[in-house]
Scaffold this motif. Sequence first.
Motif, PDB file in Angstrom:
ATOM      1  N   VAL A 113      49.546   9.049  22.438  1.00 57.78           N
ATOM      2  CA  VAL A 113      48.880   7.872  23.001  1.00 57.78           C
ATOM      3  C   VAL A 113      47.984   8.344  24.149  1.00 57.78           C
ATOM      4  N   TYR A 114      46.740   7.924  24.118  1.00 58.06           N
ATOM      5  CA  TYR A 114      45.784   8.318  25.148  1.00 58.06           C
ATOM      6  C   TYR A 114      45.321   7.051  25.858  1.00 58.06           C
ATOM      7  N   LEU A 115      45.794   6.888  27.082  1.00 56.50           N
ATOM      8  CA  LEU A 115      45.517   5.651  27.825  1.00 56.50           C
ATOM      9  C   LEU A 115      44.531   5.919  28.962  1.00 56.50           C
ATOM     10  N   TYR A 116      43.457   5.160  28.977  1.00 54.97           N
ATOM     11  CA  TYR A 116      42.456   5.258  30.041  1.00 54.97           C
ATOM     12  C   TYR A 116      42.240   3.875  30.638  1.00 54.97           C
ATOM     13  N   ASN A 117      42.346   3.781  31.960  1.00 53.82           N
ATOM     14  CA  ASN A 117      42.021   2.499  32.592  1.00 53.82           C
ATOM     15  C   ASN A 117      40.638   2.590  33.229  1.00 53.82           C
ATOM     16  N   LEU A 161      34.636   7.628  13.150  1.00 51.85           N
ATOM     17  CA  LEU A 161      35.020   6.303  13.661  1.00 51.85           C
ATOM     18  C   LEU A 161      34.887   5.224  12.590  1.00 51.85           C
ATOM     19  N   GLN A 162      34.210   5.552  11.502  1.00 47.04           N
ATOM     20  CA  GLN A 162      33.906   4.519  10.493  1.00 47.04           C
ATOM     21  C   GLN A 162      35.142   3.839   9.922  1.00 47.04           C
ATOM     22  N   GLU A 163      36.147   4.625   9.594  1.00 48.84           N
ATOM     23  CA  GLU A 163      37.331   4.059   8.936  1.00 48.84           C
ATOM     24  C   GLU A 163      38.413   3.636   9.934  1.00 48.84           C
ATOM     25  N   LYS A 164      38.146   3.794  11.207  1.00 47.92           N
ATOM     26  CA  LYS A 164      39.180   3.488  12.200  1.00 47.92           C
ATOM     27  C   LYS A 164      39.276   1.979  12.443  1.00 47.92           C
ATOM     28  N   GLN A 165      40.488   1.577  12.817  1.00 44.14           N
ATOM     29  CA  GLN A 165      40.749   0.164  13.100  1.00 44.14           C
ATOM     30  C   GLN A 165      40.658  -0.020  14.619  1.00 44.14           C
ATOM     31  N   VAL A 166      39.761  -0.909  15.033  1.00 41.07           N
ATOM     32  CA  VAL A 166      39.576  -1.141  16.475  1.00 41.07           C
ATOM     33  C   VAL A 166      40.000  -2.580  16.785  1.00 41.07           C
ATOM     34  N   SER A 217      48.922  -0.804  13.104  1.00 45.13           N
ATOM     35  CA  SER A 217      47.938  -0.183  12.202  1.00 45.13           C
ATOM     36  C   SER A 217      46.606   0.110  12.900  1.00 45.13           C
ATOM     37  N   ILE A 218      46.601  -0.036  14.223  1.00 46.00           N
ATOM     38  CA  ILE A 218      45.341   0.112  14.968  1.00 46.00           C
ATOM     39  C   ILE A 218      45.182   1.536  15.523  1.00 46.00           C
ATOM     40  N   ASP A 219      43.921   2.020  15.605  1.00 46.56           N
ATOM     41  CA  ASP A 219      43.647   3.354  16.150  1.00 46.56           C
ATOM     42  C   ASP A 219      43.088   3.282  17.580  1.00 46.56           C
ATOM     43  N   ILE A 220      42.249   2.275  17.823  1.00 47.04           N
ATOM     44  CA  ILE A 220      41.651   2.145  19.165  1.00 47.04           C
ATOM     45  C   ILE A 220      41.867   0.717  19.673  1.00 47.04           C
ATOM     46  N   ILE A 221      42.438   0.605  20.876  1.00 48.56           N
ATOM     47  CA  ILE A 221      42.628  -0.723  21.466  1.00 48.56           C
ATOM     48  C   ILE A 221      41.783  -0.817  22.734  1.00 48.56           C
ATOM     49  N   VAL A 222      41.006  -1.886  22.840  1.00 46.88           N
ATOM     50  CA  VAL A 222      40.245  -2.144  24.071  1.00 46.88           C
ATOM     51  C   VAL A 222      40.805  -3.444  24.643  1.00 46.88           C
ATOM     52  N   THR A 223      41.286  -3.413  25.879  1.00 45.04           N
ATOM     53  CA  THR A 223      41.857  -4.642  26.449  1.00 45.04           C
ATOM     54  C   THR A 223      41.089  -5.052  27.699  1.00 45.04           C
ATOM     55  N   SER A 224      40.737  -6.324  27.744  1.00 45.29           N
ATOM     56  CA  SER A 224      40.104  -6.834  28.979  1.00 45.29           C
ATOM     57  C   SER A 224      40.508  -8.301  29.135  1.00 45.29           C
ATOM     58  N   PHE A 259      44.348   5.421  20.834  1.00 44.35           N
ATOM     59  CA  PHE A 259      43.503   5.482  22.025  1.00 44.35           C
ATOM     60  C   PHE A 259      43.429   4.073  22.628  1.00 44.35           C
ATOM     61  N   ILE A 260      43.911   3.938  23.869  1.00 43.01           N
ATOM     62  CA  ILE A 260      43.904   2.619  24.523  1.00 43.01           C
ATOM     63  C   ILE A 260      42.958   2.646  25.719  1.00 43.01           C
ATOM     64  N   ILE A 261      42.022   1.720  25.719  1.00 39.49           N
ATOM     65  CA  ILE A 261      41.095   1.611  26.843  1.00 39.49           C
ATOM     66  C   ILE A 261      41.417   0.290  27.543  1.00 39.49           C
ATOM     67  N   ASP A 262      41.933   0.422  28.757  1.00 39.98           N
ATOM     68  CA  ASP A 262      42.328  -0.769  29.517  1.00 39.98           C
ATOM     69  C   ASP A 262      41.278  -1.033  30.590  1.00 39.98           C
ATOM     70  N   ILE A 263      40.372  -1.970  30.285  1.00 38.71           N
ATOM     71  CA  ILE A 263      39.353  -2.260  31.303  1.00 38.71           C
ATOM     72  C   ILE A 263      39.641  -3.584  32.021  1.00 38.71           C
ATOM     73  N   GLY A 264      40.861  -4.099  31.856  1.00 38.63           N
ATOM     74  CA  GLY A 264      41.258  -5.320  32.540  1.00 38.63           C
ATOM     75  C   GLY A 264      41.633  -5.043  33.989  1.00 38.63           C
ATOM     76  N   VAL A 265      41.332  -5.954  34.860  1.00 44.68           N
ATOM     77  CA  VAL A 265      41.762  -5.881  36.268  1.00 44.68           C
ATOM     78  C   VAL A 265      42.348  -7.244  36.634  1.00 44.68           C
ATOM     79  N   PRO A 266      43.661  -7.343  36.947  1.00 45.63           N
ATOM     80  CA  PRO A 266      44.681  -6.287  36.994  1.00 45.63           C
ATOM     81  C   PRO A 266      44.891  -5.658  35.611  1.00 45.63           C
ATOM     82  N   ARG A 267      45.529  -4.466  35.639  1.00 44.36           N
ATOM     83  CA  ARG A 267      45.659  -3.706  34.393  1.00 44.36           C
ATOM     84  C   ARG A 267      46.440  -4.473  33.326  1.00 44.36           C
ATOM     85  N   ASN A 268      46.031  -4.318  32.083  1.00 49.73           N
ATOM     86  CA  ASN A 268      46.656  -4.995  30.945  1.00 49.73           C
ATOM     87  C   ASN A 268      47.758  -4.153  30.304  1.00 49.73           C
TER      88      ASN A 268
END
Lengths: 273, 435
Positions: free
Chosen positions: B294-298, B179-184, B241-248, B274-283
């Motif tokens: 693409v790996y999407l988890y809400n 995870l060190q070199e990944k863009q979050v 250029s991103i590897d992991i996206i977290v949206t809220s 890898f997309i982590i969608d923790i927004g409600v309503p979904r982002n």
Amino acid sequence: MIQENVFFSLAVALYILAAIQSLLYYKTLDSQHDWNSTQLLWSGIILHFLAIFFRWKLTGYVPVTTFYEMLTVLAFCLALVLGLARFRISLPILNVLFMPLILVFSIAALVTPHKELKPISPDLTTPLMAIHVLATLLGYSYFSLASAIGGTYWIQERKIKKHQVNFKNATFPALEILDQRTTYYVGLGLIFWTIGLAFGVFQAFKIWKDLPITDPKVVSAFLVWVIYASFFVIRWGFKVRGIKILVLVITGYLVALFTFLGVRLLMVSHHFF
Amino acid sequence: MKFIVYGLNHITAPIEIREKFALSDSDILEFFKKIKNKTSDIVFLSTCNRVEFYFLSFKNEKEIIKELINYLNQFYSLKDSDIKKYFYYHEGEAAYLHLFRVASSLDSMVIGEPQILGQVRSAYQQAVNANMVGSILNNIFLRAFVAAKKVRTQTEISRMPISISSIVVDLSKRIFSSLQEKQVLLFGAGEMGELTAKYLSLEGVKNLWIANRTYEIANSLAKSLNGFPLTLEEGLRKIGSIDIIVTSILNEKPFLTLEKIKALFLKRDFKPLFIIDIGVPRNVDSMVGKLASVYLYNIDDLASIAKINHGMRQKWIVVAEEILNLEIKKLNVWINNLQLVPTIKSFFKKFDDIRAMEVSKFIKKNNEFSEKEINKIDHLTQNIIAKLLHSPTVNLKTIETESKKEKYMEILSDIFNLNYEIKNNTHDEPQDEQQ
């Protein structure tokens, strides 16, 4: 001959035990079973090597000239690449996927008649012929390994995609590592396969003064080469990775399997095996 | 000899009490000096969730506990009601079980957390360095470490993340090699998103971008997380250029649509996203998850994994408890055999005294023996005694129930008149064992 039979039978017995231990690992996830499996595998490899060595001493040439010899050396190559791979990648499921393949070839060798040494054409006992056979067997072994790791990637990728992650696939390495290892072993396989083909072509010109391009084994072997070479063109040229490119790895492996067994069992070829 | 644990933990005492007893190394060394005249076998474990004393007592546990309370009173004046309310006392098998459960992280606030074993080891090492651990206590702790290792390797307790943030880290590790070199990229500055980004940071993520509608908020969060602030538009342009996206982000409609991601995806060379969608309503449009690599988890996906893992953990706890019970049985056998030592010693001594006396008489009567022959006679008779006593000693050790063992010890003592010798040896035993 007795020494060869004893060592080979013991090696097969150890491979069976290694396979059982790997299945126990898969059932219990106790790393002790995986450790046992790899130790048994290595013990089998040593005994298997001794069996091949005694055969070599008996025949006076590298024993890769009969169908029996091809099967036993192939099983040895498969066991060896698995044993070496386990030093580089922590993936216990490789033993689960790979041991049955080793067992199929080694048990097939065990039941193939081989005790009688028949006179053989001197062309088949040259070092160049040995390199041709050994390199293609090693190439095939590495393609098998790449397919097994690729298969693991496939399982892991589908599980993550479908949100079905559980503790069983937690023991797999990350997708990126599986992807890198698959490419690495396809690369090694392709190097050996290319050497094997090059020496084969050289031998063909030497023995038959021509390359039998219509021979099903030759066609099939070149097809394998084309598939794996195109793997690298697509991977490096078009940057495609993941499941899409895995189709090529699996297809290449199936064609390579057909090259070894399918051609001999279903078709007529210039090759003895 | 009794093995005792006395202390308080996150279940029995609130943080306000526990934090009073967070002692420094020098405090603990001072404590060891004070307690040494009461017991020379004690380990003091102090973590943010527990304050515990593990010690051996030779019928003086009340005195020791009084001394412990006196010492703790220096840091916080404990009333009798506090002691009754917050402190627990276990002895014998219950104390072993408690120590084994603590070391195996079955008694932790977050079951399976790996830090506790290191903390128990440090506490033990500190006591060893202060010469406060004899062979019996040493053996008990070493067995606790073995049991903890077995629980860690033979169960999946520590591999079952149950918080949303730790599940995100776990999933990231299943996709990316490091995870060190990944863009979050974190969209929004909500509490859950911030916590997830913090967890990823702790895993070594160096390139953390925070995009928010209000740049100032992004900036202040970026400062606290060692990241880089972006406006929302800048964030959207960066996705390639991103590897992991977290949206809220609080938004009525998904702001990451299939078209947007598809357009940016060509630049990504099919690298996993890898997309982590923790927004409600979904982002994020759910169709994005259908794209290759693409790996999407809400939030619901993550919550259902948490639920499954929680259930799995409960099952593994049962297995872990079985492992601990087995290890405690082994420890009990060892401890019980230890109690036999004085009887067996006296038994051997009695026989050897008689042998030595008779040999001496015999040699005096018959003066014709050389020194070499006398040695041979001595050696022969010693061997006879050892062989005669071997079988009863082994049989005594293999008696399973403690009451039966005690009964046999008593019979043996009565028949051979060993009482005097046993009393003497019992007195010496703890010191012998501790040397």
